[in-house]
Motif scaffolding. Structure first.
Motif, PDB file in Angstrom:
ATOM      1  N   UNK A   1       0.818  -1.220   0.000  1.00 48.99           N
ATOM      2  CA  UNK A   1       0.000   0.000   0.000  1.00 48.99           C
ATOM      3  C   UNK A   1       0.851   1.270   0.000  1.00 48.99           C
ATOM      4  N   UNK A   2       1.899   1.334   0.853  1.00 47.96           N
ATOM      5  CA  UNK A   2       2.655   2.593   1.010  1.00 47.96           C
ATOM      6  C   UNK A   2       4.143   2.457   0.686  1.00 47.96           C
ATOM      7  N   UNK A   3       4.596   1.265   0.342  1.00 46.61           N
ATOM      8  CA  UNK A   3       5.986   0.980  -0.028  1.00 46.61           C
ATOM      9  C   UNK A   3       6.974   1.214   1.111  1.00 46.61           C
TER      10      UNK A   3
ATOM     11  N   UNK B   1       1.259  -5.032  11.716  1.00 47.50           N
ATOM     12  CA  UNK B   1       0.717  -3.918  10.942  1.00 47.50           C
ATOM     13  C   UNK B   1       1.863  -3.074  10.408  1.00 47.50           C
ATOM     14  N   UNK B   2       1.686  -2.506   9.232  1.00 52.42           N
ATOM     15  CA  UNK B   2       2.657  -1.558   8.687  1.00 52.42           C
ATOM     16  C   UNK B   2       2.676  -0.329   9.600  1.00 52.42           C
ATOM     17  N   UNK B   3       3.871   0.117   9.983  1.00 52.84           N
ATOM     18  CA  UNK B   3       3.971   1.271  10.888  1.00 52.84           C
ATOM     19  C   UNK B   3       3.629   2.584  10.187  1.00 52.84           C
ATOM     20  N   UNK B   4       3.572   2.568   8.864  1.00 51.24           N
ATOM     21  CA  UNK B   4       3.275   3.793   8.131  1.00 51.24           C
ATOM     22  C   UNK B   4       1.787   3.940   7.820  1.00 51.24           C
TER      23      UNK B   4
ATOM     24  N   UNK C   1      -1.741  -1.090   7.485  1.00 48.40           N
ATOM     25  CA  UNK C   1      -2.210  -2.289   6.787  1.00 48.40           C
ATOM     26  C   UNK C   1      -1.789  -3.547   7.549  1.00 48.40           C
ATOM     27  N   UNK C   2      -2.707  -4.507   7.690  1.00 48.03           N
ATOM     28  CA  UNK C   2      -2.368  -5.788   8.304  1.00 48.03           C
ATOM     29  C   UNK C   2      -1.537  -6.569   7.292  1.00 48.03           C
ATOM     30  N   UNK C   3      -0.311  -6.932   7.673  1.00 44.36           N
ATOM     31  CA  UNK C   3       0.598  -7.617   6.761  1.00 44.36           C
ATOM     32  C   UNK C   3       0.674  -9.113   7.018  1.00 44.36           C
ATOM     33  N   UNK C   4       0.417  -9.529   8.244  1.00 42.56           N
ATOM     34  CA  UNK C   4       0.523 -10.933   8.611  1.00 42.56           C
ATOM     35  C   UNK C   4       0.487 -11.059  10.118  1.00 42.56           C
ATOM     36  N   UNK C   5       1.329 -11.951  10.659  1.00 42.60           N
ATOM     37  CA  UNK C   5       1.370 -12.142  12.103  1.00 42.60           C
ATOM     38  C   UNK C   5       2.754 -12.588  12.538  1.00 42.60           C
ATOM     39  N   UNK C   6       2.964 -12.513  13.849  1.00 40.95           N
ATOM     40  CA  UNK C   6       4.201 -12.991  14.451  1.00 40.95           C
ATOM     41  C   UNK C   6       3.848 -14.107  15.416  1.00 40.95           C
TER      42      UNK C   6
END
Length: 157
Positions: free
Chosen positions: A65-67, A118-121, A124-129
């Protein structure tokens, strides 16, 4: 003023004091208890940023989404994972993300304690840890990240 009118004024003032205290308590609970547990961007775990010197002409993965750079190619452990959107990658380390709440989830390979990444910018949910495994055979996943392929782009510095 007579005695009854003073009593009426006092009772109306005490009514406003109770309302003020109620509002104060409500705001306190909302800010210091509700927000930190429900909104991942307030006071949760921010992680070290990737800077351009880290990239050093190596491929890296960034938020679709935001690169925003998320992980280096050197930290990619496996491409053989599945997520809700399809294929996913396992990374040993990630940057520029925020961890969500710890949750117990039943995944295809067993039960785990995980936290959404989540993307810090852009959020967006990217996955999980993976934080904890309930099966000894799956302990190798603990501390690693699953990032959905559809949520990241492979880029070159």
């Amino acid at each position: 003023y007579n005695h009854l009118s003073l009593r009426r004024i006092y009772s109306s003032l005490s009514h406003y004091i109770y309302i003020y205290i109620y509002i104060y308590i409500y705001i306190y609970i909302y800010i210091y208890i509700y927000l930190p547990t429900k909104l991942y961007l307030f006071g949760n775990q921010y992680h070290q940023r990737i800077v351009m010197e880290d990239l050093d002409k190596n491929p890296f993965y960034s938020c679709n989404r935001c690169r925003n750079p998320i992980a280096l190619r050197d930290n990619l452990l496996s491409k053989a994972f599945k997520a809700q959107s399809g294929q996913a990658y396992m990374f040993s380390d990630a940057k520029n993300f925020v961890l969500g709440e710890n949750k117990v989830r039943q995944l295809m390979t067993g039960r785990f304690v995980v936290a959404d990444v989540y993307c810090s910018n852009c959020g967006e949910v990217l996955g999980w840890k993976y934080l904890k495994s309930f099966h000894v055979s799956q302990n190798y996943k603990v501390g690693n990240f699953i990032i959905e392929k559809a949520k990241v782009l492979k880029e070159y510095a």
